[in-house]
Design a protein around this motif. Structure first.
Motif, PDB file in Angstrom:
ATOM      1  N   TRP A  42       0.820  -1.207   0.000  1.00 14.11           N
ATOM      2  CA  TRP A  42       0.000   0.000   0.000  1.00 14.11           C
ATOM      3  C   TRP A  42       0.858   1.265   0.000  1.00 14.11           C
ATOM      4  CZ3 TRP A  42       0.146   3.917   3.503  1.00 14.11           C
ATOM      5  CH2 TRP A  42       0.680   3.645   4.768  1.00 14.11           C
ATOM      6  N   MET A  43       2.041   1.176   0.625  1.00 16.75           N
ATOM      7  CA  MET A  43       2.938   2.332   0.664  1.00 16.75           C
ATOM      8  C   MET A  43       3.478   2.648  -0.732  1.00 16.75           C
ATOM      9  SD  MET A  43       5.117   1.309   4.050  1.00 16.75           S
ATOM     10  CE  MET A  43       4.306   0.928   5.604  1.00 16.75           C
ATOM     11  N   ILE A  44       3.851   1.594  -1.449  1.00 21.02           N
ATOM     12  CA  ILE A  44       4.366   1.770  -2.817  1.00 21.02           C
ATOM     13  C   ILE A  44       3.250   2.313  -3.710  1.00 21.02           C
ATOM     14  CG2 ILE A  44       5.389   0.592  -4.810  1.00 21.02           C
ATOM     15  CD1 ILE A  44       6.540  -1.454  -2.818  1.00 21.02           C
ATOM     16  N   LYS A  45       2.050   1.793  -3.528  1.00 23.90           N
ATOM     17  CA  LYS A  45       0.894   2.271  -4.287  1.00 23.90           C
ATOM     18  C   LYS A  45       0.644   3.750  -3.999  1.00 23.90           C
ATOM     19  CE  LYS A  45      -4.085   1.569  -4.930  1.00 23.90           C
ATOM     20  NZ  LYS A  45      -5.236   0.664  -4.733  1.00 23.90           N
ATOM     21  N   ASP A  46       0.687   4.120  -2.746  1.00 26.24           N
ATOM     22  CA  ASP A  46       0.462   5.506  -2.337  1.00 26.24           C
ATOM     23  C   ASP A  46       1.537   6.422  -2.926  1.00 26.24           C
ATOM     24  OD1 ASP A  46      -0.817   7.560  -0.520  1.00 26.24           O
ATOM     25  OD2 ASP A  46       1.225   7.582   0.272  1.00 26.24           O
ATOM     26  N   TYR A  47       2.770   5.977  -2.879  1.00 20.99           N
ATOM     27  CA  TYR A  47       3.900   6.766  -3.382  1.00 20.99           C
ATOM     28  C   TYR A  47       3.774   6.965  -4.894  1.00 20.99           C
ATOM     29  CZ  TYR A  47       8.717   8.519  -3.007  1.00 20.99           C
ATOM     30  OH  TYR A  47       9.839   9.301  -2.987  1.00 20.99           O
ATOM     31  N   ALA A  48       3.411   5.898  -5.616  1.00 22.06           N
ATOM     32  CA  ALA A  48       3.232   5.978  -7.070  1.00 22.06           C
ATOM     33  C   ALA A  48       2.113   6.953  -7.424  1.00 22.06           C
ATOM     34  CB  ALA A  48       2.926   4.594  -7.635  1.00 22.06           C
ATOM     35  N   LYS A  49       1.046   6.942  -6.625  1.00 24.32           N
ATOM     36  CA  LYS A  49      -0.095   7.835  -6.868  1.00 24.32           C
ATOM     37  C   LYS A  49       0.314   9.295  -6.689  1.00 24.32           C
ATOM     38  CE  LYS A  49      -4.941   8.521  -5.596  1.00 24.32           C
ATOM     39  NZ  LYS A  49      -6.049   8.055  -4.727  1.00 24.32           N
ATOM     40  N   ILE A  50       1.127   9.551  -5.666  1.00 21.66           N
ATOM     41  CA  ILE A  50       1.609  10.916  -5.419  1.00 21.66           C
ATOM     42  C   ILE A  50       2.424  11.413  -6.603  1.00 21.66           C
ATOM     43  CG2 ILE A  50       3.194  12.306  -4.016  1.00 21.66           C
ATOM     44  CD1 ILE A  50       2.362  10.518  -1.615  1.00 21.66           C
ATOM     45  N   ILE A  51       3.361  10.562  -7.084  1.00 18.99           N
ATOM     46  CA  ILE A  51       4.219  10.943  -8.215  1.00 18.99           C
ATOM     47  C   ILE A  51       3.387  11.135  -9.478  1.00 18.99           C
ATOM     48  CG2 ILE A  51       6.116  10.201  -9.718  1.00 18.99           C
ATOM     49  CD1 ILE A  51       7.250   8.674  -7.316  1.00 18.99           C
ATOM     50  N   TYR A  52       2.434  10.241  -9.696  1.00 22.27           N
ATOM     51  CA  TYR A  52       1.619  10.305 -10.920  1.00 22.27           C
ATOM     52  C   TYR A  52       0.812  11.601 -10.997  1.00 22.27           C
ATOM     53  CZ  TYR A  52      -1.760   9.100 -14.531  1.00 22.27           C
ATOM     54  OH  TYR A  52      -2.518   9.123 -15.659  1.00 22.27           O
ATOM     55  N   ASN A  53       0.447  12.141  -9.858  1.00 25.36           N
ATOM     56  CA  ASN A  53      -0.384  13.357  -9.830  1.00 25.36           C
ATOM     57  C   ASN A  53       0.421  14.651  -9.735  1.00 25.36           C
ATOM     58  OD1 ASN A  53      -3.128  12.295  -9.966  1.00 25.36           O
ATOM     59  ND2 ASN A  53      -2.650  11.329  -8.019  1.00 25.36           N
ATOM     60  N   LEU A  54       1.743  14.531  -9.770  1.00 29.94           N
ATOM     61  CA  LEU A  54       2.591  15.723  -9.735  1.00 29.94           C
ATOM     62  C   LEU A  54       2.601  16.432 -11.082  1.00 29.94           C
ATOM     63  CD1 LEU A  54       5.732  14.339  -7.840  1.00 29.94           C
ATOM     64  CD2 LEU A  54       4.088  16.008  -6.945  1.00 29.94           C
ATOM     65  N   ASP A  55       3.069  17.668 -11.083  1.00 30.57           N
ATOM     66  CA  ASP A  55       3.287  18.409 -12.327  1.00 30.57           C
ATOM     67  C   ASP A  55       4.411  17.724 -13.115  1.00 30.57           C
ATOM     68  OD1 ASP A  55       4.895  20.663 -13.870  1.00 30.57           O
ATOM     69  OD2 ASP A  55       2.864  21.425 -13.583  1.00 30.57           O
ATOM     70  N   LYS A  56       4.326  17.748 -14.445  1.00 31.79           N
ATOM     71  CA  LYS A  56       5.316  17.079 -15.288  1.00 31.79           C
ATOM     72  C   LYS A  56       6.736  17.551 -14.991  1.00 31.79           C
ATOM     73  CE  LYS A  56       6.810  16.512 -20.072  1.00 31.79           C
ATOM     74  NZ  LYS A  56       6.593  16.868 -21.486  1.00 31.79           N
ATOM     75  N   LYS A  57       6.906  18.827 -14.688  1.00 34.82           N
ATOM     76  CA  LYS A  57       8.242  19.365 -14.418  1.00 34.82           C
ATOM     77  C   LYS A  57       8.876  18.667 -13.225  1.00 34.82           C
ATOM     78  CE  LYS A  57       6.763  23.697 -14.305  1.00 34.82           C
ATOM     79  NZ  LYS A  57       5.418  23.598 -14.922  1.00 34.82           N
ATOM     80  N   ILE A  58       8.048  18.256 -12.275  1.00 37.59           N
ATOM     81  CA  ILE A  58       8.560  17.533 -11.100  1.00 37.59           C
ATOM     82  C   ILE A  58       8.682  16.045 -11.414  1.00 37.59           C
ATOM     83  CG2 ILE A  58       8.204  17.038  -8.644  1.00 37.59           C
ATOM     84  CD1 ILE A  58       8.714  19.981  -9.299  1.00 37.59           C
ATOM     85  N   GLN A  59       7.733  15.515 -12.156  1.00 36.77           N
ATOM     86  CA  GLN A  59       7.755  14.093 -12.518  1.00 36.77           C
ATOM     87  C   GLN A  59       9.048  13.707 -13.235  1.00 36.77           C
ATOM     88  OE1 GLN A  59       4.095  13.921 -14.776  1.00 36.77           O
ATOM     89  NE2 GLN A  59       3.075  12.718 -13.185  1.00 36.77           N
ATOM     90  N   LEU A  60       9.565  14.613 -14.047  1.00 40.48           N
ATOM     91  CA  LEU A  60      10.797  14.330 -14.796  1.00 40.48           C
ATOM     92  C   LEU A  60      11.971  14.004 -13.879  1.00 40.48           C
ATOM     93  CD1 LEU A  60      10.540  17.002 -17.634  1.00 40.48           C
ATOM     94  CD2 LEU A  60      10.583  14.513 -17.935  1.00 40.48           C
ATOM     95  N   HIS A  61      11.908  14.493 -12.639  1.00 40.14           N
ATOM     96  CA  HIS A  61      12.970  14.209 -11.673  1.00 40.14           C
ATOM     97  C   HIS A  61      12.858  12.790 -11.110  1.00 40.14           C
ATOM     98  CE1 HIS A  61      14.767  18.250 -11.318  1.00 40.14           C
ATOM     99  NE2 HIS A  61      13.540  18.670 -11.610  1.00 40.14           N
TER     100      HIS A  61
END
Length: 300
Positions: free
Chosen positions: A108-127
């Motif tokens: 569930w932690m990995i799922k939660d973390y992936a969800k946070i990254i997926y919903n970030l702005d693209k400029k941050i996602q690239l990092h």
């Protein structure tokens, strides 16, 4: 267009390619059913690293047999991404998820973390996506420059080594080492403990000569990679000099080159050239300079 700009352009293309692939995986992980029996997370003892580590086993259904039994296949991409996300959690966010031990990390932690990254702005996602500079991608482009084909990552047309005379072969790590006047394979030969240079990166074959090279790509700090450490390249040249000094190698038509591309790497070229003793057989320069030098060997 110089080598540095070409490599940067290709790297940016590769980064966006990685981003598209990784974004799909973040989405897939963020929507995972926590009761999925095809995902296993285990803590195992790593003998090589002498420590415990997380091991993931992620499978997907690809079909069904006549007897109704499911046909499974390892989903390596999803498996690697889950491992990558878990490493980030353990490195930076242990307190946020109240993790005291490896066994505390849950799906569930990995799922939660992936969800946070997926919903970030693209400029941050690239990092968060796979960084080409950590995938030895610069070296891949350097070899493609020698071959004269970067069409996978750019619409630029370039000229490489004359394909009618030369073939370019990427060498595996620890496949070929220049040591004390010889070219050795560490898997077969005993290497001196005093060995100072690492294994070679590329081998170029022709009927007339065989060329061995080491590749280094570096941009200034704050650029794509860190500054060049010329000490490593100096060690190569010392070994190249020893090889050329060996009377047994005088007429074997083997030559060597140090290919240094990138703004920071270029700065070391004048210093490295001063160390070369046999300028007929050892060359230091950028990709296009190496290509020009090797192509000149055709008419010699």
């Amino acid at each position: 267009m110089n080598e540095s700009k070409i490599i940067l352009e290709c790297t940016n293309f590769k980064r966006l390619q990685n981003f598209k692939e990784d974004k799909k995986l973040w989405k897939e992980i963020s929507e995972i059913n926590l009761d999925n029996q095809l995902i296993k997370i285990e803590v195992k003892f790593d003998q090589k690293q002498n420590k415990r580590s997380l091991k993931f086993r992620v499978q997907k259904i690809i079909g069904k047999r006549k007897n109704g039994k499911l046909i499974l296949k390892t989903d390596k991409d999803l498996q690697n991404m889950m491992k990558s996300l878990s490493d980030k959690i353990l490195r930076v966010n242990k307190d946020d998820y109240n993790i005291k031990d490896l066994t505390d990390l849950k799906l569930w932690m990995i799922k939660d973390y992936a969800k946070i990254i997926y919903n970030l702005d693209k400029k941050i996602q690239l990092h968060f996506c796979r960084d080409p500079s950590r995938q030895t991608f610069g070296e891949t482009v350097q070899i493609s420059l020698l071959q004269g084909d970067i069409s996978k990552w750019s619409n630029k047309r370039i000229s490489g080594l004359n394909p009618n005379f030369y073939t370019v072969e990427r060498l595996a790590k620890k496949e070929s080492i220049v040591s004390n006047g010889k070219i050795l394979n560490p898997k077969i030969h005993k290497i001196s403990k005093k060995q100072i240079s690492r294994s070679l990166d590329v081998k170029i074959n022709s009927e007339k000569i065989t060329a061995y090279g080491t590749l280094k790509y570096s941009e200034p700090v704050g650029g794509l990679t860190t500054d060049l450490q010329p000490g490593e390249e100096k060690d190569f040249i010392k070994e190249f000099n020893k090889y050329c000094e060996n009377p047994k190698n005088r007429n074997d038509n083997v030559v060597f080159f140090v290919q240094a591309d990138g703004t920071a790497a270029k700065l070391s070229i004048p210093e490295l050239k001063k160390l070369v003793e046999n300028k007929e057989r050892i060359f230091v320069g950028t990709a296009f300079e190496v290509i020009k030098w090797l192509n000149s060997k055709i008419s010699n």
